[in-house]
Design an enzyme around this catalytic site. Structure first.
Site, mmCIF file in Angstrom:
data_model
loop_
_atom_site.group_PDB
_atom_site.id
_atom_site.type_symbol
_atom_site.label_atom_id
_atom_site.label_comp_id
_atom_site.label_asym_id
_atom_site.label_seq_id
_atom_site.Cartn_x
_atom_site.Cartn_y
_atom_site.Cartn_z
ATOM 1 N N GLU A 119 21.618 -25.158 31.539
ATOM 2 C CA GLU A 119 22.221 -23.879 31.161
ATOM 3 C C GLU A 119 23.616 -23.683 31.726
ATOM 4 O O GLU A 119 24.527 -23.227 31.019
ATOM 5 C CB GLU A 119 21.296 -22.730 31.607
ATOM 6 C CG GLU A 119 20.093 -22.518 30.705
ATOM 7 C CD GLU A 119 18.946 -23.470 30.974
ATOM 8 O OE1 GLU A 119 17.903 -23.347 30.308
ATOM 9 O OE2 GLU A 119 19.094 -24.371 31.850
ATOM 10 N N GLU A 143 11.810 -25.062 31.832
ATOM 11 C CA GLU A 143 11.376 -23.738 32.275
ATOM 12 C C GLU A 143 9.898 -23.502 31.924
ATOM 13 O O GLU A 143 9.134 -23.002 32.760
ATOM 14 C CB GLU A 143 12.265 -22.660 31.663
ATOM 15 C CG GLU A 143 13.715 -22.785 32.140
ATOM 16 C CD GLU A 143 14.440 -21.458 32.180
ATOM 17 O OE1 GLU A 143 14.544 -20.878 33.269
ATOM 18 O OE2 GLU A 143 14.909 -21.028 31.103
#
Length: 266
Positions: free
Chosen positions: A140, A120
């Protein structure tokens, strides 16, 4: 120069090198690291002598994402930084380049794991280099979590949507070669040489007119979601004044005189 126990700051000429420094945890994000990162972005923007930034990791890893122990409520190192977070509740998102974009070019030099929060943060960088054994991925969903660092928005704008959705929805690992193949990174180099390559790219940027570099970067991001007509108008508004700068005149003189230009941000 700033830095914390989990984030080291070093100058290499006109380049500021920020190193995620928590190798025993594969540089998983901690509060000291986030505070150091944000301070590093601010320092780079405030210092005109800094013309580029490199983000890398210590100990053969880039970043393995958020410290899940902390997420589970088992505490986080660096309690002395809590006041910083209270004073600026958005600090962690700025540190991760979700809510902050440095005006100087940011180059990622990746070795080893660059997963979850690491991937990210990567999406907030401008140029990306990775060692051939580096690993990327957004894990995730496999943990029942959401990649809230910006990936559901940014990833599809940086790589084809089919690849973005596969990465987001499978939670699988990607090799450096595969990441390069889908356009997530730009260079794959022998292991242990990502920082060297990033410094070489930074050196090329540093040799260019800093006002022009910053204006070009700003224009690319500003016009990304505009129509072509609006984008061209915005580009002209931002780019035309650069031609009247002392740097532009120095660039022209140096070309005519067959020498290297000396830029002064004027």
């Amino acid at each position: 120069m700033g830095g914390t126990e989990h984030l080291t700051v070093q100058r290499e000429g006109a380049t500021l090198v920020l190193t995620l420094n928590r190798p025993e945890a594969k540089n998983a994000l901690s509060l000291p690291m986030l505070v150091g990162l944000y301070d590093g972005w601010v320092e780079a923007d405030a210092d005109d002598a800094i013309r580029s930034i490199i983000l890398t990791g210590a100990g053969g890893a880039f970043c393995a994402g958020m410290d899940l122990k902390a997420l589970a409520g088992k505490g986080m190192e660096g309690q002395q930084y809590r006041d910083r977070l209270k004073a600026d509740p958005d600090l962690h998102w700025k540190a991760m380049l979700r809510h902050h974009r440095p005006r100087k070019p940011v180059i990622a030099a990746v070795e080893g794991y660059c997963v979850a929060g690491g991937t990210e943060i990567l999406q907030g960088t401008d140029i990306r280099v990775a060692g051939e054994s580096a690993t990327f991925g957004l894990f995730e969903v496999k943990r029942g979590l959401f990649p809230i660092g910006g990936s559901t928005v940014r990833l599809q704008r940086q790589i084809p949507r089919t690849h973005a959705l596969e990465m987001l929805l499978t939670g699988r690992a990607y090799s450096a070669r595969e990441a390069a193949g889908i356009g997530l990174i730009g260079h794959v180099v022998p292991d242990g040489t990502a920082l060297e390559k990033a410094l070489a790219i930074a050196g090329q940027i540093n040799d260019c007119g800093p006002l022009a570099v910053e204006a070009v970067k700003a224009s690319v991001y500003e016009t990304a979601e505009m129509s072509e007509g609006d984008g061209l108008a915005a580009e002209l508004k931002r780019g035309w004044p650069i031609f009247d700068t002392a740097d532009a005149k120095e660039g022209a003189r140096a070309f005519a005189e067959k020498r290297s230009p000396v830029y002064r941000r004027e």
